[in-house]
Each structure stands twice: as structure tokens, then as C-alpha cells.
Design an enzyme around this catalytic site. Structure first.
Site, PDB file in Angstrom:
ATOM      1  N   GLY A  71      33.888  -4.635 -20.708  1.00 41.23           N
ATOM      2  CA  GLY A  71      33.655  -3.279 -21.074  1.00 41.23           C
ATOM      3  C   GLY A  71      35.111  -2.728 -21.331  1.00 41.23           C
ATOM      4  O   GLY A  71      35.315  -2.064 -22.064  1.00 41.23           O
ATOM      5  N   CYS A 324      42.576   3.766  -2.645  1.00 41.26           N
ATOM      6  CA  CYS A 324      43.678   3.755  -1.920  1.00 41.26           C
ATOM      7  C   CYS A 324      45.104   3.654  -2.726  1.00 41.26           C
ATOM      8  O   CYS A 324      45.478   2.644  -3.132  1.00 41.26           O
ATOM      9  CB  CYS A 324      43.793   2.797  -0.860  1.00 41.26           C
ATOM     10  SG  CYS A 324      45.057   2.784   0.609  1.00 41.26           S
TER      11      CYS A 324
HETATM   12  N1  PLP Z   1      33.253   1.281 -18.049  1.00 38.29           N
HETATM   13  C1  PLP Z   1      32.821   1.736 -16.885  1.00 38.29           C
HETATM   14  C2  PLP Z   1      31.969   2.902 -16.828  1.00 38.29           C
HETATM   15  C3  PLP Z   1      32.643   1.194 -16.041  1.00 38.29           C
HETATM   16  O1  PLP Z   1      31.852   1.211 -14.861  1.00 38.29           O
HETATM   17  C4  PLP Z   1      33.231  -0.291 -15.876  1.00 38.29           C
HETATM   18  C5  PLP Z   1      33.520  -1.248 -14.861  1.00 38.29           C
HETATM   19  O2  PLP Z   1      33.494  -0.905 -13.700  1.00 38.29           O
HETATM   20  C6  PLP Z   1      34.289  -0.545 -17.232  1.00 38.29           C
HETATM   21  C7  PLP Z   1      34.008   0.260 -18.167  1.00 38.29           C
HETATM   22  C8  PLP Z   1      34.927  -2.026 -17.195  1.00 38.29           C
HETATM   23  O3  PLP Z   1      34.096  -3.130 -17.458  1.00 38.29           O
HETATM   24  P1  PLP Z   1      34.851  -4.478 -17.256  1.00 38.29           P
HETATM   25  O4  PLP Z   1      34.784  -4.628 -15.611  1.00 38.29           O
HETATM   26  O5  PLP Z   1      33.754  -5.415 -17.784  1.00 38.29           O
HETATM   27  O6  PLP Z   1      36.079  -4.653 -17.947  1.00 38.29           O
END
Ligand code: PLP
Length: 385
Positions: A71, A324
Site C-alpha cells: 500500500g 507512543c
Molecule cells: N493505507 C492504509 C489506509 C493503511 O491502513 C495501510 C496500512 O496500515 C497502508 C496504507 C500501508 O500499506 P502497507 O502496509 O501495505 O504498506
């Protein structure tokens, strides 16, 4: 002690069916998809199949799918790739409650001279669409607004937002990392130009993601090197990851209705009972338009971390809305943006469920929560004794 896992917005268990597909890809079928020989060529076909599986869940063309490392990379690529493709435009519109994978990038770009507008949200975590419409102008390169918030589960009106951007000819990206697999999507009927998703949030492996790039969208590649992914993302493909995210998407599409309604029922039972049995507990975020698996509850006058530690003793995993940083516990930027009072923001807990949770696990947690809250309140300096 059995683990009860209610932290599925952080990461999910890999589905057995996904693991089965991936396993032969390490020691038996390990060829490089770019190789000329048949052994490597087989991998190309596997990637092609995964592309179709992801496209099936998103309702788009397989050629619009670009595999990434997750992501975070998808978000970075969407933002930086759009700006590089439109160098004369210097404005980005986003929201205050984005994931750091978007917000940190935007703030860094602001330091470099871009104009960044972070739209506020109301106390239920919703955006003011009129304000967004007012901000859209000829200098705007990109609007990047998440589909659903990772902390509260609140869903943004993406159809309305993307219609506005389409009208103005502005590129629209949505971080749908938490939404994919939990709410129905049909990108062929939407105005979304770019969409990010991540394998490990939907029972696929970690370290693999997708950026959907609508046909005709101008985007410069972020990762430079080889010609993989039709020149859109360089680097030898993570074949096991790609096959895994493909299978995870196929499973999500297949069992969509049934699983999400089961998860919603369990979430509603857990949330309803906690709010009823624990005094001074309140829900954070809009109740109606929310991901089916997420609830974020504040317990006044106690620390979220203390609740988490006590839950952990019973094998229950959840997460808190505080981070934190430098020795002090800062309430989350999402709850702060929603104007959640300080004492409530500090005591917030997120439970995020998945298809693997059971009614017994929910009942067990409902039984444990009120005594935990009562015990911590007795120790709290904020409660009159
Ligand atoms: N965007 C959102 C809304 C997320 O919840 C996350 C991960 O927690 C990410 C992006 C990042 O994704 P990744 O862990 O695959 O890099």
C-alpha cells in the site's frame, strides 16, 4: 492460551488457500518471469492470472493493474507519479485523516514548494464535500482521499468526490487499502483514476500491493530500472506475493456477501455490548457508513495502552488510537482531527474483525471488557474516588 485476533486492520492471517498457491513458488517454480526459457515463462502466466483475479474483484481491466510492494508504494507512486506527469500543476488536495503513507508524502511535497490542502473532517469523521469543490482549481494536479479510514472505518463518499474531480479534469487517487474486500467496488463504472490496495489487509501476503491505473491516466513510473509491469514499475516481480494477492482477491470476491455480513453481525454484537456494559464509553466515527469489520471505542479517563495490556493477558489482540512518540502518548491524528476530547482520545481502542473470528471469541471479549475498564478506572487519577 489461544490468541483472539481483533487487529485485522493492522494485518490479517494469510488464507490457507493463498498459502497453498504460494508454497511451490519458492523451491519448485522459482523462475524469473523475464527469462526466455519455458521455466521462467510459466511465471509470466501466473502473474497474468493474478492480474485477472485482482481485476475481477475491482471490476476493471487486467491491463489496469500494476503490482507493487504494498500500500505504501502504491500511494507514493500515485502521488509522485502524477506530479511528475503534470509538472506545471503544483497543488494537491487531501484530507487530515489519511494514512501516513499519503500524509507524510504530501507534507514532504509541501516542504518542496507544492501547495497542499488538508481538508478537515467533522466530529463523525466525514468530509465537507463543498469545501473540496471550492478548492478544486486549474493548479490542482491531484486529489488523494482515502476510501475508508483505517482507525474508525468511516467510509468517504468516493463516488461524489470522483465525479467532482472528473468534472474538473483533476486526477483522483484513493487509498482503498482498508476498503478492498470489505465494500463492493466496480471501477469500470467509477471516476477513480488511481486506487491503492495491499495484500496483507485481505488475507494475502505482506510486501505486495496493487496500484490500479485507469487506462489513459498520465502517470510517470516511480521505480525506475527494468521493463517489468509494462514499464510502469521496475524490479523483478515478487511472484509468490503477486500470486498470493491474486488468490486473496479471488477469495474475497467469491465469498463477499456472506463473509461481510457475518463480520458485520459479530462487530455489531461486540460494539453494542461494550457500549452497553462499560460506563463512559463512546463510539468514534459515523455509525452508519462504516466498514463492516471496524469499531473504535473511547473509554473516558483511562489509557488505551493500559486496556490493551490487560486484553493481551487474556490473549485478545486489539489496537489503540495513540502512538507512543518521544516518550509521550499522543492521541491519533485521526481522532484529533475529529475533535474527540483529549481524555476520550487517549482511551480509544480499535477492534477490527475478519472472516476468521467467531461468536465465542466475541462473547469472551464482551465478558472480559467491563471488569478491565472498572479496574483501570479505580486506578485512574481522573476519576473522583
Ligand atoms: N493505507 C492504509 C489506509 C493503511 O491502513 C495501510 C496500512 O496500515 C497502508 C496504507 C500501508 O500499506 P502497507 O502496509 O501495505 O504498506
Amino acid at each position: 492460551m489461544k490468541t483472539i485476533y481483533f487487529d485485522n486492520n493492522a494485518t490479517t492471517q494469510v488464507a490457507e488457500e493463498v498459502l497453498e498457491e504460494i508454497q511451490p513458488l519458492f523451491c519448485e517454480l522459482y523462475g524469473n518471469p523475464s527469462s526466455m526459457h519455458t521455466f521462467g515463462g510459466q511465471m509470466g502466466r501466473k502473474i497474468g492470472q493474478a492480474r485477472e483475479q485482482v481485476a475481477g474483484l475491482l471490476g476493471c481491466e487486467p491491463s489496469e493493474i500494476v503490482f507493487t510492494s504494498g500500500g505504501t508504494e502504491s500511494d507514493n507512486t500515485a502521488i509522485k507519479g502524477t506530479l511528475a506527469a503534470l509538472p506545471h500543476k503544483l497543488k494537491i488536495i487531501t484530507s487530515r485523516i489519511e494514512h501516513p503513507a499519503v500524509l507524510t508524502v504530501c507534507r514532504e511535497l509541501e516542504n518542496q514548494g507544492y501547495t497542499v490542502v488538508e481538508l478537515p473532517v467533522d466530529k463523525e469523521g466525514q468530509l465537507d464535500i463543498e469545501q473540496l469543490a471550492e478548492e478544486l482549481d486549474d493548479d490542482t494536479a491531484l486529489v488523494t482521499i482515502m476510501y475508508a479510514n483505517n482507525e474508525t472505518g468511516v467510509i468517504f463518499p468516493i463516488d461524489k468526490i470522483s465525479s467532482l474531480t472528473a468534472e474538473k479534469g483533476v486526477v483522483f487517487h484513493t487509498d482503498a487499502v482498508q476498503a478492498v474486500g470489505k465494500i463492493p467496488l466496480n471501477l469500470s463504472k467509477s471516476n477513480i483514476d488511481l486506487l491503492s490496495l495491499s495484500g496483507h489487509k485481505l488475507h494475502g501476503p505482506k510486501g505486495v500491493g496493487v496500484l490500479y491505473v485507469r487506462k489513459g491516466t498520465r502517470l510517470s513510473p516511480y521505480m525506475l530500472g527494468g521493463h517489468q509491469e509494462a514499464g510502469r514499475r521496475a524490479g523483478t516481480e515478487n511472484v509468490p506475493g503477486i500470486v498470493g494477492i491474486g488468490k486473496a482477491c479471488e477469495l474475497a470476491a467469491k465469498n463477499f456477501e456472506q463473509e461481510n455480513s457475518k463480520v458485520r453481525k459479530l462487530r455489531d454484537k461486540l460494539e453494542g455490548a461494550i457500549l452497553e456494559k462499560c460506563p463512559d464509553a463512546r463510539l468514534n466515527g459515523y455509525k452508519e457508513n462504516r466498514l463492516p469489520n471496524t469499531t473504535n471505542i473511547s473509554f473516558e479517563y483511562i489509557e488505551g495502552e493500559a486496556i490493551l495490556l490487560m486484553l493481551d493477558k487474556y490473549g485478545i489482540c486489539a489496537s489503540s488510537g495513540s502512538a507512543c512518540t518521544s516518550g509521550s502518548l499522543e492521541p491519533s491524528h485521526v481522532l484529533r482531527a475529529m475533535g474527540v476530547p483529549f481524555t476520550a482520545a487517549h482511551g480509544s481502542i480499535r477492534f477490527s474483525l475478519s472472516r476468521y473470528n467467531t461468536e465465542e471469541e466475541v462473547d469472551y471479549t464482551i465478558e472480559k471488557m467491563p471488569p478491565i475498564v472498572n479496574q483501570l478506572r479505580k486506578l485512574s487519577p481522573f476519576v473522583a474516588k
